[in-house]
Design an enzyme around this catalytic site. Structure first.
Site, PDB file in Angstrom:
ATOM      1  N   VAL A 194      10.721  -7.258   9.429  1.00  0.00           N
ATOM      2  CA  VAL A 194      11.866  -6.367   9.628  1.00  0.00           C
ATOM      3  C   VAL A 194      11.522  -5.419  10.774  1.00  0.00           C
ATOM      4  O   VAL A 194      10.427  -4.852  10.806  1.00  0.00           O
ATOM      5  CB  VAL A 194      12.186  -5.587   8.343  1.00  0.00           C
ATOM      6  CG1 VAL A 194      13.330  -4.598   8.577  1.00  0.00           C
ATOM      7  CG2 VAL A 194      12.549  -6.556   7.216  1.00  0.00           C
TER       8      VAL A 194
ATOM      9  N   HIS B  59       9.138  -3.479   3.376  1.00  0.00           N
ATOM     10  CA  HIS B  59       8.778  -3.637   1.965  1.00  0.00           C
ATOM     11  C   HIS B  59      10.033  -3.860   1.110  1.00  0.00           C
ATOM     12  O   HIS B  59      10.037  -4.686   0.192  1.00  0.00           O
ATOM     13  CB  HIS B  59       8.080  -2.384   1.433  1.00  0.00           C
ATOM     14  CG  HIS B  59       6.824  -2.007   2.170  1.00  0.00           C
ATOM     15  ND1 HIS B  59       6.741  -0.880   2.967  1.00  0.00           N
ATOM     16  CD2 HIS B  59       5.612  -2.592   2.216  1.00  0.00           C
ATOM     17  CE1 HIS B  59       5.517  -0.793   3.461  1.00  0.00           C
ATOM     18  NE2 HIS B  59       4.806  -1.808   3.032  1.00  0.00           N
TER      19      HIS B  59
ATOM     20  N   GLN C 299      -2.795 -12.520   7.169  1.00  0.00           N
ATOM     21  CA  GLN C 299      -2.938 -12.178   5.747  1.00  0.00           C
ATOM     22  C   GLN C 299      -2.167 -13.162   4.863  1.00  0.00           C
ATOM     23  O   GLN C 299      -2.629 -13.533   3.779  1.00  0.00           O
ATOM     24  CB  GLN C 299      -2.438 -10.748   5.537  1.00  0.00           C
ATOM     25  CG  GLN C 299      -2.368 -10.313   4.093  1.00  0.00           C
ATOM     26  CD  GLN C 299      -2.077  -8.825   3.980  1.00  0.00           C
ATOM     27  OE1 GLN C 299      -2.954  -8.007   4.157  1.00  0.00           O
ATOM     28  NE2 GLN C 299      -0.835  -8.471   3.701  1.00  0.00           N
TER      29      GLN C 299
ATOM     30  N   MET D  41       0.831  -1.200   0.000  1.00  0.00           N
ATOM     31  CA  MET D  41       0.000   0.000   0.000  1.00  0.00           C
ATOM     32  C   MET D  41       0.871   1.258   0.000  1.00  0.00           C
ATOM     33  O   MET D  41       0.417   2.345   0.372  1.00  0.00           O
ATOM     34  CB  MET D  41      -0.938  -0.004   1.207  1.00  0.00           C
ATOM     35  CG  MET D  41      -1.896  -1.202   1.166  1.00  0.00           C
ATOM     36  SD  MET D  41      -3.415  -0.937   2.068  1.00  0.00           S
ATOM     37  CE  MET D  41      -2.779  -0.688   3.705  1.00  0.00           C
ATOM     38  N   GLY D  42       2.135   1.096  -0.390  1.00  0.00           N
ATOM     39  CA  GLY D  42       3.020   2.252  -0.453  1.00  0.00           C
ATOM     40  C   GLY D  42       3.503   2.663   0.926  1.00  0.00           C
ATOM     41  O   GLY D  42       3.463   1.877   1.867  1.00  0.00           O
TER      42      GLY D  42
HETATM   43  P1  AMP Z   1       1.394  -3.019   3.430  1.00  0.00           P
HETATM   44  O1  AMP Z   1       1.974  -1.959   2.564  1.00  0.00           O
HETATM   45  O2  AMP Z   1       1.349  -2.671   4.871  1.00  0.00           O
HETATM   46  O3  AMP Z   1       0.098  -3.575   2.903  1.00  0.00           O
HETATM   47  O4  AMP Z   1       2.418  -4.225   3.352  1.00  0.00           O
HETATM   48  C1  AMP Z   1       2.816  -4.763   2.123  1.00  0.00           C
HETATM   49  C2  AMP Z   1       3.614  -6.016   2.360  1.00  0.00           C
HETATM   50  O5  AMP Z   1       4.770  -5.714   3.136  1.00  0.00           O
HETATM   51  C3  AMP Z   1       2.822  -7.065   3.134  1.00  0.00           C
HETATM   52  O6  AMP Z   1       3.143  -8.348   2.627  1.00  0.00           O
HETATM   53  C4  AMP Z   1       3.349  -6.894   4.525  1.00  0.00           C
HETATM   54  O7  AMP Z   1       3.249  -8.062   5.317  1.00  0.00           O
HETATM   55  C5  AMP Z   1       4.794  -6.550   4.263  1.00  0.00           C
HETATM   56  N1  AMP Z   1       5.373  -5.863   5.416  1.00  0.00           N
HETATM   57  C6  AMP Z   1       4.864  -4.798   6.085  1.00  0.00           C
HETATM   58  N2  AMP Z   1       5.643  -4.472   7.129  1.00  0.00           N
HETATM   59  C7  AMP Z   1       6.663  -5.374   7.130  1.00  0.00           C
HETATM   60  C8  AMP Z   1       7.803  -5.585   7.972  1.00  0.00           C
HETATM   61  N3  AMP Z   1       8.057  -4.808   9.036  1.00  0.00           N
HETATM   62  N4  AMP Z   1       8.625  -6.616   7.680  1.00  0.00           N
HETATM   63  C9  AMP Z   1       8.379  -7.414   6.608  1.00  0.00           C
HETATM   64  N5  AMP Z   1       7.340  -7.268   5.777  1.00  0.00           N
HETATM   65  C10 AMP Z   1       6.485  -6.263   6.036  1.00  0.00           C
END
Ligand code: AMP
Length: 283
Positions: free
Chosen positions: A177, A38, A154, A31-32
Protein backbone atom coordinates in the site's frame (compact mmCIF):
# COMPACT_ATOMS: atom_id res chain seq x y z
CA UNK A 1 -16.20 -9.90 21.53
CA UNK A 2 -13.04 -7.88 20.95
CA UNK A 3 -10.18 -8.24 23.41
CA UNK A 4 -6.52 -7.56 24.01
CA UNK A 5 -4.51 -10.57 25.14
CA UNK A 6 -1.10 -10.19 26.79
CA UNK A 7 0.03 -13.52 28.27
CA UNK A 8 1.17 -16.09 25.68
CA UNK A 9 -0.55 -18.86 27.65
CA UNK A 10 -3.91 -17.04 27.39
CA UNK A 11 -3.38 -16.63 23.63
CA UNK A 12 -2.59 -20.33 23.21
CA UNK A 13 -5.68 -21.27 25.20
CA UNK A 14 -7.96 -19.05 23.13
CA UNK A 15 -6.53 -20.43 19.88
CA UNK A 16 -6.93 -24.03 21.08
CA UNK A 17 -10.60 -23.26 21.86
CA UNK A 18 -11.21 -21.87 18.38
CA UNK A 19 -9.53 -24.87 16.83
CA UNK A 20 -11.75 -27.24 18.78
CA UNK A 21 -14.78 -25.43 17.38
CA UNK A 22 -13.30 -25.67 13.85
CA UNK A 23 -13.12 -21.89 13.49
CA UNK A 24 -10.72 -20.60 10.87
CA UNK A 25 -8.12 -18.24 12.28
CA UNK A 26 -6.58 -15.35 10.31
CA UNK A 27 -3.38 -13.95 11.78
CA UNK A 28 -1.67 -10.66 10.92
CA UNK A 29 1.77 -10.31 12.52
CA UNK A 30 2.87 -6.69 13.00
CA UNK A 31 5.19 -4.53 15.05
CA UNK A 32 2.40 -2.02 15.63
CA UNK A 33 2.42 1.65 14.60
CA UNK A 34 -0.34 0.51 12.27
CA UNK A 35 -0.97 2.22 8.95
CA UNK A 36 -3.09 1.49 5.86
CA UNK A 37 -0.64 -1.25 4.79
CA UNK A 38 -1.32 -3.20 7.98
CA UNK A 39 -5.03 -2.41 7.84
CA UNK A 40 -5.29 -3.86 4.33
CA UNK A 41 -3.94 -7.15 5.75
CA UNK A 42 -6.41 -7.08 8.65
CA UNK A 43 -9.33 -6.44 6.30
CA UNK A 44 -8.24 -9.31 4.06
CA UNK A 45 -8.04 -11.58 7.11
CA UNK A 46 -11.51 -10.42 8.19
CA UNK A 47 -12.94 -11.26 4.79
CA UNK A 48 -11.95 -14.92 4.88
CA UNK A 49 -11.70 -16.12 8.50
CA UNK A 50 -14.00 -16.72 11.46
CA UNK A 51 -11.51 -15.19 13.90
CA UNK A 52 -8.92 -12.49 13.25
CA UNK A 53 -5.84 -12.06 15.45
CA UNK A 54 -3.49 -9.10 15.02
CA UNK A 55 -0.20 -9.54 16.82
CA UNK A 56 1.54 -6.35 17.95
CA UNK A 57 5.07 -7.03 19.10
CA UNK A 58 8.26 -5.04 18.52
CA UNK A 59 10.58 -8.02 18.32
CA UNK A 60 13.97 -7.24 19.86
CA UNK A 61 15.48 -10.36 18.23
CA UNK A 62 15.15 -8.90 14.75
CA UNK A 63 16.91 -5.61 15.49
CA UNK A 64 20.70 -5.28 15.30
CA UNK A 65 22.61 -3.59 18.15
CA UNK A 66 22.96 -0.35 16.13
CA UNK A 67 19.36 -0.36 14.91
CA UNK A 68 16.27 1.63 15.84
CA UNK A 69 14.65 -0.74 18.41
CA UNK A 70 14.43 1.94 21.05
CA UNK A 71 13.12 4.68 18.81
CA UNK A 72 10.62 2.37 17.09
CA UNK A 73 7.16 3.96 17.60
CA UNK A 74 4.74 2.23 20.00
CA UNK A 75 1.36 4.01 19.85
CA UNK A 76 -0.43 1.08 21.45
CA UNK A 77 -3.84 2.57 22.31
CA UNK A 78 -4.15 3.88 18.77
CA UNK A 79 -3.11 0.50 17.32
CA UNK A 80 -5.80 -1.27 19.31
CA UNK A 81 -8.47 1.13 18.02
CA UNK A 82 -7.32 0.81 14.41
CA UNK A 83 -6.99 -2.98 14.53
CA UNK A 84 -10.45 -3.29 16.03
CA UNK A 85 -12.02 -0.94 13.48
CA UNK A 86 -10.41 -2.91 10.64
CA UNK A 87 -11.98 -6.13 11.91
CA UNK A 88 -9.63 -7.71 14.47
CA UNK A 89 -11.21 -9.87 17.18
CA UNK A 90 -8.04 -10.10 19.22
CA UNK A 91 -4.92 -7.99 19.54
CA UNK A 92 -2.20 -10.23 20.91
CA UNK A 93 0.48 -8.00 22.43
CA UNK A 94 2.85 -9.84 24.74
CA UNK A 95 5.77 -8.06 26.37
CA UNK A 96 9.28 -9.08 25.36
CA UNK A 97 9.72 -10.70 28.78
CA UNK A 98 6.53 -12.70 28.33
CA UNK A 99 7.43 -13.96 24.86
CA UNK A 100 11.08 -14.61 25.68
CA UNK A 101 11.17 -15.49 29.38
CA UNK A 102 14.47 -16.06 31.16
CA UNK A 103 16.13 -19.12 29.79
CA UNK A 104 14.73 -18.78 26.25
CA UNK A 105 17.44 -20.14 23.96
CA UNK A 106 15.80 -21.26 20.74
CA UNK A 107 16.47 -19.65 17.35
CA UNK A 108 14.93 -20.56 14.03
CA UNK A 109 17.23 -20.19 11.06
CA UNK A 110 16.22 -20.20 7.41
CA UNK A 111 19.32 -20.46 5.26
CA UNK A 112 19.67 -19.69 1.54
CA UNK A 113 16.92 -17.18 0.98
CA UNK A 114 18.14 -15.05 3.90
CA UNK A 115 21.70 -14.81 2.63
CA UNK A 116 21.47 -11.71 0.45
CA UNK A 117 19.97 -8.20 0.58
CA UNK A 118 18.25 -7.61 3.93
CA UNK A 119 19.98 -10.68 5.33
CA UNK A 120 23.41 -9.41 4.35
CA UNK A 121 22.76 -5.83 5.48
CA UNK A 122 21.15 -6.85 8.76
CA UNK A 123 22.97 -9.85 10.22
CA UNK A 124 20.68 -11.89 12.45
CA UNK A 125 17.58 -10.02 11.30
CA UNK A 126 15.86 -12.95 9.63
CA UNK A 127 16.83 -15.31 12.44
CA UNK A 128 14.86 -12.97 14.69
CA UNK A 129 11.98 -12.83 12.23
CA UNK A 130 11.80 -16.61 11.73
CA UNK A 131 12.02 -17.22 15.46
CA UNK A 132 9.22 -14.84 16.37
CA UNK A 133 7.00 -15.96 13.50
CA UNK A 134 7.38 -19.63 14.45
CA UNK A 135 6.54 -18.75 18.04
CA UNK A 136 3.60 -16.50 17.12
CA UNK A 137 2.21 -19.18 14.81
CA UNK A 138 2.52 -21.78 17.56
CA UNK A 139 0.57 -19.52 19.94
CA UNK A 140 -2.09 -18.26 17.51
CA UNK A 141 -2.55 -21.34 15.27
CA UNK A 142 -3.31 -19.51 12.02
CA UNK A 143 -5.37 -21.12 9.30
CA UNK A 144 -4.13 -18.24 7.14
CA UNK A 145 -1.43 -15.66 7.78
CA UNK A 146 -1.28 -12.29 6.04
CA UNK A 147 1.91 -10.49 5.03
CA UNK A 148 2.83 -7.55 2.82
CA UNK A 149 4.87 -7.56 -0.37
CA UNK A 150 6.58 -4.46 1.05
CA UNK A 151 8.91 -6.89 2.86
CA UNK A 152 9.25 -9.30 -0.03
CA UNK A 153 12.30 -11.19 1.20
CA UNK A 154 10.55 -11.66 4.55
CA UNK A 155 7.59 -13.19 2.71
CA UNK A 156 9.92 -15.73 1.09
CA UNK A 157 11.52 -16.49 4.46
CA UNK A 158 8.13 -17.13 6.10
CA UNK A 159 7.04 -19.19 3.11
CA UNK A 160 10.18 -21.35 3.45
CA UNK A 161 9.63 -21.71 7.20
CA UNK A 162 6.03 -22.86 6.68
CA UNK A 163 7.01 -25.42 4.07
CA UNK A 164 10.07 -26.75 5.84
CA UNK A 165 8.30 -27.21 9.18
CA UNK A 166 5.12 -28.41 7.41
CA UNK A 167 3.09 -25.83 9.29
CA UNK A 168 -0.60 -26.02 8.35
CA UNK A 169 -0.74 -22.32 7.47
CA UNK A 170 -1.77 -20.76 4.17
CA UNK A 171 0.37 -17.69 3.53
CA UNK A 172 -1.29 -14.75 1.81
CA UNK A 173 0.83 -11.96 0.37
CA UNK A 174 -0.92 -8.65 -0.26
CA UNK A 175 0.31 -5.80 -2.45
CA UNK A 176 2.25 -2.88 -1.01
CA UNK A 177 0.00 0.00 0.00
CA UNK A 178 1.46 3.34 -1.08
CA UNK A 179 1.01 7.02 -0.32
CA UNK A 180 -0.44 9.20 -3.09
CA UNK A 181 3.04 9.98 -4.39
CA UNK A 182 4.01 6.29 -4.51
CA UNK A 183 6.07 6.05 -1.32
CA UNK A 184 5.49 2.65 0.29
CA UNK A 185 3.74 3.10 3.63
CA UNK A 186 6.04 2.30 6.52
CA UNK A 187 6.18 3.06 10.20
CA UNK A 188 9.67 4.40 9.52
CA UNK A 189 8.38 7.14 7.18
CA UNK A 190 7.45 9.11 10.30
CA UNK A 191 11.17 9.60 11.02
CA UNK A 192 11.69 11.50 7.74
CA UNK A 193 11.93 15.29 7.75
CA UNK A 194 9.34 17.02 5.55
CA UNK A 195 12.01 17.52 2.87
CA UNK A 196 13.16 13.90 3.03
CA UNK A 197 9.54 12.79 2.94
CA UNK A 198 9.04 14.63 -0.37
CA UNK A 199 12.27 13.26 -1.78
CA UNK A 200 11.48 9.70 -0.69
CA UNK A 201 8.92 9.39 -3.48
CA UNK A 202 11.93 9.26 -5.80
CA UNK A 203 12.44 5.64 -4.72
CA UNK A 204 9.08 4.66 -6.13
CA UNK A 205 9.73 6.62 -9.32
CA UNK A 206 13.03 4.77 -9.72
CA UNK A 207 11.28 1.39 -9.35
CA UNK A 208 8.50 2.45 -11.68
CA UNK A 209 11.06 3.45 -14.35
CA UNK A 210 12.72 0.06 -13.95
CA UNK A 211 9.40 -1.65 -14.51
CA UNK A 212 8.70 0.48 -17.59
CA UNK A 213 12.12 -0.32 -18.99
CA UNK A 214 11.62 -4.07 -18.58
CA UNK A 215 8.10 -3.94 -19.95
CA UNK A 216 9.29 -2.12 -23.06
CA UNK A 217 11.81 -4.79 -23.92
CA UNK A 218 14.98 -4.55 -21.82
CA UNK A 219 16.25 -8.08 -21.24
CA UNK A 220 19.45 -7.42 -19.30
CA UNK A 221 19.71 -6.49 -15.65
CA UNK A 222 22.79 -4.26 -15.93
CA UNK A 223 21.15 -1.25 -17.66
CA UNK A 224 18.17 -1.52 -15.32
CA UNK A 225 20.50 -1.46 -12.31
CA UNK A 226 22.48 1.49 -13.74
CA UNK A 227 19.32 3.46 -14.25
CA UNK A 228 18.08 2.61 -10.75
CA UNK A 229 21.37 3.70 -9.18
CA UNK A 230 21.35 6.94 -11.14
CA UNK A 231 17.75 7.73 -10.24
CA UNK A 232 18.33 7.07 -6.54
CA UNK A 233 21.61 9.04 -6.48
CA UNK A 234 19.70 12.09 -7.65
CA UNK A 235 17.86 12.15 -4.32
CA UNK A 236 19.89 14.58 -2.16
CA UNK A 237 21.28 12.99 0.99
CA UNK A 238 20.50 9.45 -0.14
CA UNK A 239 22.89 6.54 0.28
CA UNK A 240 22.24 3.25 -1.47
CA UNK A 241 22.52 0.16 0.68
CA UNK A 242 21.63 -2.15 -2.22
CA UNK A 243 19.73 -2.18 -5.46
CA UNK A 244 19.05 -5.56 -7.01
CA UNK A 245 17.37 -7.36 -9.85
CA UNK A 246 16.76 -10.92 -8.74
CA UNK A 247 14.84 -14.08 -9.47
CA UNK A 248 11.55 -13.59 -7.63
CA UNK A 249 11.60 -17.11 -6.19
CA UNK A 250 15.17 -17.42 -4.98
CA UNK A 251 16.24 -13.76 -4.80
CA UNK A 252 19.50 -14.72 -6.50
CA UNK A 253 20.70 -11.93 -8.81
CA UNK A 254 19.90 -12.41 -12.48
CA UNK A 255 21.72 -10.99 -15.49
CA UNK A 256 19.29 -11.96 -18.22
CA UNK A 257 15.71 -11.10 -17.41
CA UNK A 258 13.08 -13.77 -17.72
CA UNK A 259 10.15 -15.13 -15.79
CA UNK A 260 9.24 -13.17 -12.71
CA UNK A 261 11.89 -10.82 -11.39
CA UNK A 262 12.04 -8.78 -8.21
CA UNK A 263 13.54 -5.32 -8.32
CA UNK A 264 14.59 -4.46 -4.79
CA UNK A 265 16.19 -1.52 -3.07
CA UNK A 266 17.29 -0.36 0.34
CA UNK A 267 18.29 3.27 0.69
CA UNK A 268 19.27 5.50 3.57
CA UNK A 269 17.75 8.97 3.69
CA UNK A 270 19.68 10.57 6.52
CA UNK A 271 19.33 8.20 9.47
CA UNK A 272 16.25 6.43 8.10
CA UNK A 273 16.57 3.24 6.10
CA UNK A 274 13.80 2.61 3.59
CA UNK A 275 13.14 -0.53 1.54
CA UNK A 276 10.86 -1.12 -1.39
CA UNK A 277 10.43 -3.55 -4.28
CA UNK A 278 8.38 -4.41 -7.30
CA UNK A 279 7.71 -7.71 -9.04
CA UNK A 280 7.79 -7.70 -12.81
CA UNK A 281 6.68 -10.51 -15.10
CA UNK A 282 9.01 -10.34 -18.06
CA UNK A 283 6.86 -10.72 -21.16
P1 AMP B 1 5.75 -4.47 10.31
O1 AMP B 1 4.81 -3.93 11.34
O2 AMP B 1 6.54 -3.42 9.61
O3 AMP B 1 6.58 -5.62 10.80
O4 AMP B 1 4.82 -5.07 9.18
C1 AMP B 1 3.84 -6.02 9.48
C2 AMP B 1 3.26 -6.57 8.20
O5 AMP B 1 2.68 -5.51 7.44
C3 AMP B 1 4.33 -7.22 7.32
O6 AMP B 1 3.78 -8.36 6.70
C4 AMP B 1 4.61 -6.14 6.32
O7 AMP B 1 5.09 -6.63 5.08
C5 AMP B 1 3.24 -5.52 6.15
N1 AMP B 1 3.35 -4.17 5.62
C6 AMP B 1 4.15 -3.17 6.07
N2 AMP B 1 4.03 -2.07 5.29
C7 AMP B 1 3.15 -2.41 4.31
C8 AMP B 1 2.61 -1.71 3.18
N3 AMP B 1 2.96 -0.45 2.89
N4 AMP B 1 1.75 -2.38 2.38
C9 AMP B 1 1.39 -3.66 2.66
N5 AMP B 1 1.85 -4.36 3.70
C10 AMP B 1 2.72 -3.75 4.52
Amino acid sequence: MFRVIRPPAAMAKAAAGWQRKRRSIGVVPTMGALHEGHLSLIRAARAENDVVVVTVFVNPLQFGPQEDLRRYPRPFARDVKLARAAGADVVFAPSAGQLYPDGFQTRVEVSEVTRRWEGASRPGHFRGVATVVALLFELTRPTRAYVGQKDYQQVLVIDRLIRDLRLPVALRMLPTVREDDGLAMSSRNASLSPTQRRQAAGLWRALDQARARIRTGERHAAPVLDQLRRAVSEIPGSRIDYVAVADARTLEPVWRLRGRVAVLLAVWLGTTRLIDNILVDVP
